[in-house]
Design a protein around this motif. Structure first.
Motif, PDB file in Angstrom:
ATOM      1  N   HIS A 446      23.380  87.162  52.273  1.00  0.00           N
ATOM      2  CA  HIS A 446      23.664  85.930  52.428  1.00  0.00           C
ATOM      3  C   HIS A 446      22.310  84.824  51.683  1.00  0.00           C
ATOM      4  O   HIS A 446      22.173  84.029  51.697  1.00  0.00           O
ATOM      5  CB  HIS A 446      22.722  85.640  53.893  1.00  0.00           C
ATOM      6  N   LEU A 447      21.644  86.057  50.390  1.00  0.00           N
ATOM      7  CA  LEU A 447      20.904  85.439  49.120  1.00  0.00           C
ATOM      8  C   LEU A 447      21.991  83.638  48.683  1.00  0.00           C
ATOM      9  O   LEU A 447      22.954  83.648  48.232  1.00  0.00           O
ATOM     10  CB  LEU A 447      20.676  86.104  47.949  1.00  0.00           C
ATOM     11  N   ALA A 448      21.029  82.728  48.397  1.00  0.00           N
ATOM     12  CA  ALA A 448      21.726  81.780  47.925  1.00  0.00           C
ATOM     13  C   ALA A 448      20.975  81.746  46.215  1.00  0.00           C
ATOM     14  O   ALA A 448      19.545  82.000  46.573  1.00  0.00           O
ATOM     15  CB  ALA A 448      21.011  80.347  48.414  1.00  0.00           C
ATOM     16  N   TRP A 453      17.019  76.989  50.752  1.00  0.00           N
ATOM     17  CA  TRP A 453      16.215  78.046  52.838  1.00  0.00           C
ATOM     18  C   TRP A 453      17.556  77.407  52.728  1.00  0.00           C
ATOM     19  O   TRP A 453      17.954  77.969  54.107  1.00  0.00           O
ATOM     20  CB  TRP A 453      14.617  77.013  52.323  1.00  0.00           C
ATOM     21  N   GLU A 454      17.587  76.263  52.805  1.00  0.00           N
ATOM     22  CA  GLU A 454      18.693  75.790  54.161  1.00  0.00           C
ATOM     23  C   GLU A 454      20.536  76.493  53.928  1.00  0.00           C
ATOM     24  O   GLU A 454      20.936  76.802  54.793  1.00  0.00           O
ATOM     25  CB  GLU A 454      19.201  74.034  54.317  1.00  0.00           C
ATOM     26  N   LYS A 455      20.555  77.106  53.057  1.00  0.00           N
ATOM     27  CA  LYS A 455      22.147  77.319  52.648  1.00  0.00           C
ATOM     28  C   LYS A 455      21.981  78.971  53.592  1.00  0.00           C
ATOM     29  O   LYS A 455      22.669  79.389  53.526  1.00  0.00           O
ATOM     30  CB  LYS A 455      22.354  77.362  51.039  1.00  0.00           C
ATOM     31  N   GLN A 458      18.202  80.138  58.503  1.00  0.00           N
ATOM     32  CA  GLN A 458      17.751  80.905  60.322  1.00  0.00           C
ATOM     33  C   GLN A 458      18.773  81.663  61.164  1.00  0.00           C
ATOM     34  O   GLN A 458      18.147  83.047  61.161  1.00  0.00           O
ATOM     35  CB  GLN A 458      16.508  80.488  60.794  1.00  0.00           C
ATOM     36  N   ASP A 459      20.395  81.253  61.158  1.00  0.00           N
ATOM     37  CA  ASP A 459      20.724  82.307  61.809  1.00  0.00           C
ATOM     38  C   ASP A 459      20.832  82.973  60.863  1.00  0.00           C
ATOM     39  O   ASP A 459      21.831  84.265  61.520  1.00  0.00           O
ATOM     40  CB  ASP A 459      22.054  81.155  62.298  1.00  0.00           C
ATOM     41  N   LYS A 460      20.896  83.502  59.390  1.00  0.00           N
ATOM     42  CA  LYS A 460      20.716  85.035  59.283  1.00  0.00           C
ATOM     43  C   LYS A 460      19.825  86.024  59.003  1.00  0.00           C
ATOM     44  O   LYS A 460      20.340  86.876  58.431  1.00  0.00           O
ATOM     45  CB  LYS A 460      22.080  84.078  58.107  1.00  0.00           C
ATOM     46  N   ARG A 461      19.312  85.000  59.409  1.00  0.00           N
ATOM     47  CA  ARG A 461      17.770  86.242  59.436  1.00  0.00           C
ATOM     48  C   ARG A 461      17.485  87.158  61.000  1.00  0.00           C
ATOM     49  O   ARG A 461      17.708  86.493  62.020  1.00  0.00           O
ATOM     50  CB  ARG A 461      16.452  85.174  59.159  1.00  0.00           C
ATOM     51  N   LYS A 462      17.215  87.693  61.363  1.00  0.00           N
ATOM     52  CA  LYS A 462      16.911  88.920  62.278  1.00  0.00           C
ATOM     53  C   LYS A 462      15.390  88.635  62.740  1.00  0.00           C
ATOM     54  O   LYS A 462      14.562  88.168  61.122  1.00  0.00           O
ATOM     55  CB  LYS A 462      16.488  90.248  61.628  1.00  0.00           C
ATOM     56  N   ILE A 463      14.917  88.417  63.268  1.00  0.00           N
ATOM     57  CA  ILE A 463      13.763  87.857  64.430  1.00  0.00           C
ATOM     58  C   ILE A 463      12.887  88.848  65.045  1.00  0.00           C
ATOM     59  O   ILE A 463      13.240  90.370  65.406  1.00  0.00           O
ATOM     60  CB  ILE A 463      14.115  86.966  65.928  1.00  0.00           C
TER      61      ILE A 463
END
Length: 578
Positions: A446-448, A453-455, A458-463
């Motif tokens: 998922h790296l841009a 940052w927006e690409k 946050q929905d692609k990151r683990k919490i």
């Protein structure tokens, strides 16, 4: 052809804030001071006193009309900003028309006033676009709904002028009829912004049908009515606007029912009027905190319901509805002047009398679908509100605790709003659960490439480091008052603030004033008292542990005299209000 109407209810009454600017009911323009008018002790005096008030209001309008011959604004009436516009001019015509066509008025058939009326009507026609619409100068242009507001307002005036049949008023009658019928162009095709606009437009079309029985007006009404009336099972309209748009909806639905023969539309009106009997505070104010419109949390009175209560009390011979008209007359008779055009158009209302029954003053009513829970014990009452930062209010005569709010500095998201209100074992339970955490690096896929940052999102990151937070309030009626049990826990040492906002003008005792913030006080522990006009509210609560009242993420301080209780999680306090 049989017509069936049904009620539709949306799950949420939250509206886009900007919509507060999209309506303007010109009947309630605050430009002209509402002078105090005495209450008539007998119905025979009602008309005389209303006309006295109308005549005084008429005189206050004179300086606002452009009376310079040759000026392009000639005949127009300006608002408080000095802008000549259709709405202010229509208000002028309404007021002048009522006096001009009523024998009991000082200005009955006044030729000087008639000249003013003619010039105002000419200006109004000049303000009307070729498509039949007018502008609401503050926000809406070529506006069908604002045209409809004026049609609903001016049609009764046209009727009473026609009924008077004064030869000299032929010109102004012709001008008004021209404006009204030209409005049909936009009313037949134009759109709306807000839920109540539909019924305002339909009522305007019903007036045009009353003047010219063309089926095209009725056909357009049917297209709007097939959407169903936006009323919840409690009897409240979608916008929940108890001080402005609920009474407006009642009034225009009555108009549609009258002129198009739709008696089924009286049903929603009855239900809303019945519900409103339980929305009155001991000092005569109406509950506004749950509104989805501009009257939210404002100090308002039920005067705008006057015509609907009077009309329906006559239609149904309903003694409780008639008792409400008496209450409005005794407490807010000045407001009734606003409806003089409607009362003169249907003059039987001016002399209508029936028996009365006591308006409810001792009850506990749960309006679950509206998210409003009302408890009243004569001169004391409380309101519990769902989906609202103000979750509790308390009235004791003239003493008003206008808002209780709770917030915590939890990731800038801790303004308490009760998502549900449940009653169990004599207590009302309100709760809000929150979760916040921190984001891990985004996965390789998922790296841009450009580092945007927006690409990556946050929905692609683990919490990780997930923090859980619970805010809970229990409210119970106790000892001629209420106990608010507040429990905030989860993440430790989070700053917490409870805000109690009292109406300005009273005296707050037993609290420490914050020197750097106006009208802000910290609890000193023990008992605080708020006093005004001989009434008193007593508050028992704990000591403030800190003075940070403007928590990050919390709503700004209320424009009230605010008493604060502060602390840290785990936070557990009981506030006694009586």
């Amino acid at each position: 052809m049989e017509r069936r109407f049904f009620l539709k209810y949306g799950a949420s009454a939250t509206l886009i804030p900007s919509l507060a600017l999209m309506d303007h009911d010109p009947e309630h323009d605050q430009l002209h001071e509402k002078l105090p008018i005495p209450y008539p002790e007998n119905p025979d005096a009602r008309l005389d006193i209303l006309l006295q008030g109308n005549d005084r209001r008429l005189e206050s309008y004179l300086n606002d009309q452009n009376w310079q011959t040759g000026n392009k604004r000639y005949g127009g009436v300006k608002n408080s900003y000095g802008i000549y516009n259709a709405h202010s001019t229509a208000g002028f015509i309404r007021t002048f028309g009522c006096s001009l066509a009523t024998p009991e008025s000082t200005y009955y058939r006044s030729e000087a006033m008639l000249e003013r009326m003619v010039s105002a009507a000419q200006y109004l026609l000049k303000s009307q676009h070729a498509d039949g619409s007018i502008d609401l100068i503050t926000t809406n242009f070529h506006s069908t709904p604002d045209t409809a507001f004026l049609v609903n307002w001016l049609s009764p005036v046209y009727v009473i002028l026609e009924r008077d049949q004064w030869d000299q008023s032929k010109a102004v009658r012709a001008l008004l009829r021209d404006f009204l019928m030209r409005s049909g162009k936009t009313l037949l095709v134009g759109g709306i912004h807000t839920p109540n606009h539909r019924w305002v437009v339909c009522a305007a079309l019903a007036w045009l049908y009353h003047f010219d029985a063309d089926k095209k007006y009725e056909s357009r009404v049917d297209k709007w009515l097939r959407e169903g009336i936006d009323m919840d099972p409690d009897g409240q309209y979608y916008e929940k606007s108890t001080a402005v748009y609920s009474p407006l909806c009642n009034r225009v639905l009555i108009t549609i029912a009258r002129f198009l023969g739709r008696p089924e539309l009286y049903g929603p009106v009855r239900r809303n009027l019945e519900m409103t009997l339980y929305y009155l505070h001991p000092n005569g104010e109406v509950v506004t905190e749950a509104s989805g419109r501009q009257d939210k949390g404002e100090v308002r009175y039920p005067g705008r319901y006057y015509y609907s209560y009077m009309y329906m009390s006559r239609l149904d011979n309903n003694p409780r509805f008639f008792a409400m008209t008496n209450l409005i007359e005794r407490t807010r008779f000045t407001d009734v002047i606003t409806y003089l055009n409607y009362l003169l158009e249907d003059r039987e209302l001016l002399n209508f009398e029936t028996s009365t029954e006591k308006i409810p003053t001792n009850y506990e009513k749960m309006f679950v679908h509206s998210g409003v829970y009302r408890i009243r014990r004569e001169q004391l009452d409380a309101t519990i509100i769902q989906n609202n930062p103000t979750f509790f209010t308390f009235h004791k005569g003239n003493a008003v605790l206008q808002a209780v709010r709770l917030s915590a500095a939890f990731f800038g998201r801790g303004q308490f709003v009760a998502q549900k209100v449940l009653k169990e074992k004599g207590k009302y339970h309100l709760q809000w659960d929150l979760e916040r955490g921190y984001y891990q690096p985004v996965s390789k896929k998922h790296l841009a490439r450009d580092g945007d940052w927006e690409k990556m999102g946050q929905d692609k990151r683990k919490i990780s480091e997930l923090q859980r937070f619970r805010m809970k309030v229990e409210i119970e009626e106790k000892n001629h008052g209420f106990a608010l049990h507040i429990n905030v826990d989860g993440t430790d040492h989070v700053p917490v603030v409870v805000e109690l906002g009292f109406r300005k003008g009273g005296q707050l005792e037993g609290a420490k004033k914050l020197e750097d913030i106006p009208h802000a006080y910290l609890s000193k522990g023990g008992v605080s008292k708020y006093k005004i006009d001989g009434d008193e509210i007593e508050i028992g609560l704990g000591t403030a542990e800190h003075s940070w009242i403007a928590l990050r993420g919390a709503l700004p301080k209320l424009d009230l005299d605010c008493l604060y209780l502060t602390g840290f999680t785990p936070f557990k306090q009981t506030i006694m209000i009586s």
